[in-house]
Design a protein around this motif. Structure first.
Motif, PDB file in Angstrom:
ATOM      1  N   ALA A 118       0.868  -1.178   0.000  1.00  0.00           N
ATOM      2  CA  ALA A 118       0.000   0.000   0.000  1.00  0.00           C
ATOM      3  C   ALA A 118       0.901   1.223   0.000  1.00  0.00           C
ATOM      4  N   SER A 119       0.509   2.218  -0.745  1.00  0.00           N
ATOM      5  CA  SER A 119       1.252   3.475  -0.823  1.00  0.00           C
ATOM      6  C   SER A 119       0.286   4.619  -0.606  1.00  0.00           C
ATOM      7  N   LEU A 120       0.749   5.612   0.117  1.00  0.00           N
ATOM      8  CA  LEU A 120      -0.054   6.810   0.320  1.00  0.00           C
ATOM      9  C   LEU A 120       0.825   8.009   0.043  1.00  0.00           C
ATOM     10  N   SER A 121       0.303   8.955  -0.698  1.00  0.00           N
ATOM     11  CA  SER A 121       1.017  10.208  -0.907  1.00  0.00           C
ATOM     12  C   SER A 121       0.030  11.351  -0.724  1.00  0.00           C
ATOM     13  N   GLY A 122       0.550  12.464  -0.314  1.00  0.00           N
ATOM     14  CA  GLY A 122      -0.322  13.610  -0.106  1.00  0.00           C
ATOM     15  C   GLY A 122       0.478  14.881   0.040  1.00  0.00           C
ATOM     16  N   SER A 123      -0.214  15.981  -0.064  1.00  0.00           N
ATOM     17  CA  SER A 123       0.425  17.280   0.146  1.00  0.00           C
ATOM     18  C   SER A 123      -0.537  18.159   0.927  1.00  0.00           C
ATOM     19  N   GLY A 124       0.013  19.104   1.642  1.00  0.00           N
ATOM     20  CA  GLY A 124      -0.822  19.984   2.436  1.00  0.00           C
ATOM     21  C   GLY A 124      -0.006  20.838   3.374  1.00  0.00           C
ATOM     22  N   ILE A 125      -0.597  21.153   4.507  1.00  0.00           N
ATOM     23  CA  ILE A 125       0.083  21.954   5.520  1.00  0.00           C
ATOM     24  C   ILE A 125      -0.004  21.218   6.854  1.00  0.00           C
ATOM     25  N   PHE A 126       1.033  21.402   7.677  1.00  0.00           N
ATOM     26  CA  PHE A 126       1.027  20.758   8.985  1.00  0.00           C
ATOM     27  C   PHE A 126       0.039  21.434   9.911  1.00  0.00           C
ATOM     28  N   LYS A 127      -0.541  20.628  10.791  1.00  0.00           N
ATOM     29  CA  LYS A 127      -1.521  21.104  11.756  1.00  0.00           C
ATOM     30  C   LYS A 127      -0.888  22.081  12.740  1.00  0.00           C
ATOM     31  N   ASP A 128       0.339  21.776  13.178  1.00  0.00           N
ATOM     32  CA  ASP A 128       1.058  22.629  14.120  1.00  0.00           C
ATOM     33  C   ASP A 128       2.529  22.232  14.114  1.00  0.00           C
ATOM     34  N   GLY A 129       3.331  22.932  14.905  1.00  0.00           N
ATOM     35  CA  GLY A 129       4.760  22.654  14.967  1.00  0.00           C
ATOM     36  C   GLY A 129       5.072  21.266  15.487  1.00  0.00           C
ATOM     37  N   ALA A 130       4.262  20.779  16.416  1.00  0.00           N
ATOM     38  CA  ALA A 130       4.498  19.450  16.988  1.00  0.00           C
ATOM     39  C   ALA A 130       4.303  18.356  15.939  1.00  0.00           C
ATOM     40  N   SER A 131       3.271  18.486  15.109  1.00  0.00           N
ATOM     41  CA  SER A 131       3.045  17.467  14.087  1.00  0.00           C
ATOM     42  C   SER A 131       4.141  17.508  13.029  1.00  0.00           C
ATOM     43  N   ASP A 132       4.626  18.689  12.696  1.00  0.00           N
ATOM     44  CA  ASP A 132       5.756  18.825  11.779  1.00  0.00           C
ATOM     45  C   ASP A 132       6.971  18.109  12.352  1.00  0.00           C
ATOM     46  N   GLU A 133       7.267  18.339  13.616  1.00  0.00           N
ATOM     47  CA  GLU A 133       8.411  17.705  14.272  1.00  0.00           C
ATOM     48  C   GLU A 133       8.255  16.192  14.311  1.00  0.00           C
ATOM     49  N   THR A 134       7.054  15.710  14.596  1.00  0.00           N
ATOM     50  CA  THR A 134       6.804  14.261  14.641  1.00  0.00           C
ATOM     51  C   THR A 134       7.125  13.626  13.299  1.00  0.00           C
ATOM     52  N   VAL A 135       6.548  14.168  12.230  1.00  0.00           N
ATOM     53  CA  VAL A 135       6.761  13.606  10.897  1.00  0.00           C
ATOM     54  C   VAL A 135       8.225  13.713  10.494  1.00  0.00           C
ATOM     55  N   ARG A 136       8.831  14.855  10.740  1.00  0.00           N
ATOM     56  CA  ARG A 136      10.241  15.063  10.381  1.00  0.00           C
ATOM     57  C   ARG A 136      11.143  14.067  11.109  1.00  0.00           C
ATOM     58  N   SER A 137      10.908  13.866  12.401  1.00  0.00           N
ATOM     59  CA  SER A 137      11.749  12.929  13.157  1.00  0.00           C
ATOM     60  C   SER A 137      11.532  11.494  12.680  1.00  0.00           C
ATOM     61  N   TYR A 138      10.295  11.116  12.350  1.00  0.00           N
ATOM     62  CA  TYR A 138      10.046   9.776  11.825  1.00  0.00           C
ATOM     63  C   TYR A 138      10.787   9.566  10.503  1.00  0.00           C
ATOM     64  N   PHE A 139      10.808  10.598   9.668  1.00  0.00           N
ATOM     65  CA  PHE A 139      11.505  10.484   8.396  1.00  0.00           C
ATOM     66  C   PHE A 139      13.006  10.317   8.608  1.00  0.00           C
ATOM     67  N   PHE A 140      13.630  11.233   9.352  1.00  0.00           N
ATOM     68  CA  PHE A 140      15.081  11.203   9.507  1.00  0.00           C
ATOM     69  C   PHE A 140      15.567   9.999  10.310  1.00  0.00           C
ATOM     70  N   ASN A 141      14.730   9.456  11.177  1.00  0.00           N
ATOM     71  CA  ASN A 141      15.115   8.280  11.959  1.00  0.00           C
ATOM     72  C   ASN A 141      14.697   6.966  11.303  1.00  0.00           C
ATOM     73  N   GLY A 142      13.974   7.046  10.183  1.00  0.00           N
ATOM     74  CA  GLY A 142      13.518   5.829   9.508  1.00  0.00           C
ATOM     75  C   GLY A 142      12.532   5.040  10.350  1.00  0.00           C
ATOM     76  N   THR A 143      11.758   5.742  11.167  1.00  0.00           N
ATOM     77  CA  THR A 143      10.830   5.109  12.097  1.00  0.00           C
ATOM     78  C   THR A 143       9.658   4.443  11.380  1.00  0.00           C
ATOM     79  N   LEU A 144       9.381   3.203  11.752  1.00  0.00           N
ATOM     80  CA  LEU A 144       8.168   2.532  11.312  1.00  0.00           C
ATOM     81  C   LEU A 144       7.127   2.780  12.395  1.00  0.00           C
ATOM     82  N   ARG A 145       5.982   3.273  11.996  1.00  0.00           N
ATOM     83  CA  ARG A 145       4.945   3.599  12.962  1.00  0.00           C
ATOM     84  C   ARG A 145       3.601   3.213  12.370  1.00  0.00           C
ATOM     85  N   ASP A 146       2.644   2.877  13.217  1.00  0.00           N
ATOM     86  CA  ASP A 146       1.291   2.597  12.735  1.00  0.00           C
ATOM     87  C   ASP A 146       0.613   3.898  12.327  1.00  0.00           C
ATOM     88  N   TRP A 147      -0.054   3.852  11.185  1.00  0.00           N
ATOM     89  CA  TRP A 147      -0.820   4.980  10.658  1.00  0.00           C
ATOM     90  C   TRP A 147      -2.238   4.512  10.415  1.00  0.00           C
TER      91      TRP A 147
END
Length: 137
Positions: free
Chosen positions: A62-91
């Motif tokens: 399954a693949s998901l792609s999207g574009s938009g704006i972050f809800k707040d600074g915390a959500s931006d940080e969450t996504v950014r840290s998951y990306f840079f750390n290669g974190t697998l997380r439930d979505w």
């Protein structure tokens, strides 16, 4: 499924790793795709030399792609840290009047863009990283 507003599709992430899902972003466009590879078992004795496939075999993705704006600074940080750390997380991907797809994904692309007279936007791509569940609404 009847016509739906695209904005009603929600993307949530397990933000603490123990099942607390929160909306991370306001996606303005999104795409969800499911795929299954086939396993060809055709041989010289296949009827009429038609291709034969092995039922239930192959890799599901399954693949998901999207574009938009972050809800707040915390959500931006969450996504950014998951990306840079290669974190697998439930979505969770919630499709109104259809159901919820839930399971592990990895962020495979994260892009930022913006106009001089507009907001900062992002593009995000997720790839499944394990077994997914579907719960009908």
């Amino acid at each position: 499924m009847v016509a739906q507003k695209g904005k009603d599709l929600l993307l949530k992430v397990d933000s603490d790793g123990v099942g607390t899902f929160s909306t991370v972003a306001g996606l303005r466009s999104r795409n969800l795709a499911f795929n299954t590879e086939t396993v060809d078992v055709t041989d010289a004795e296949s009827a009429g030399q038609w291709r034969e496939l092995l039922a239930g075999a192959g890799i599901k993705t399954a693949s998901l792609s999207g574009s938009g704006i972050f809800k707040d600074g915390a959500s931006d940080e969450t996504v950014r840290s998951y990306f840079f750390n290669g974190t697998l997380r439930d979505w969770q991907i919630i499709v109104p009047d259809f159901g919820t797809i839930e399971g592990p994904f990895q962020i495979t692309a994260l892009e930022y863009s913006g106009q001089h007279d507009g907001e900062l936007a992002f593009e995000l791509a997720l790839e499944s990283a394990g077994s997914l569940t579907f719960t009908a609404l």
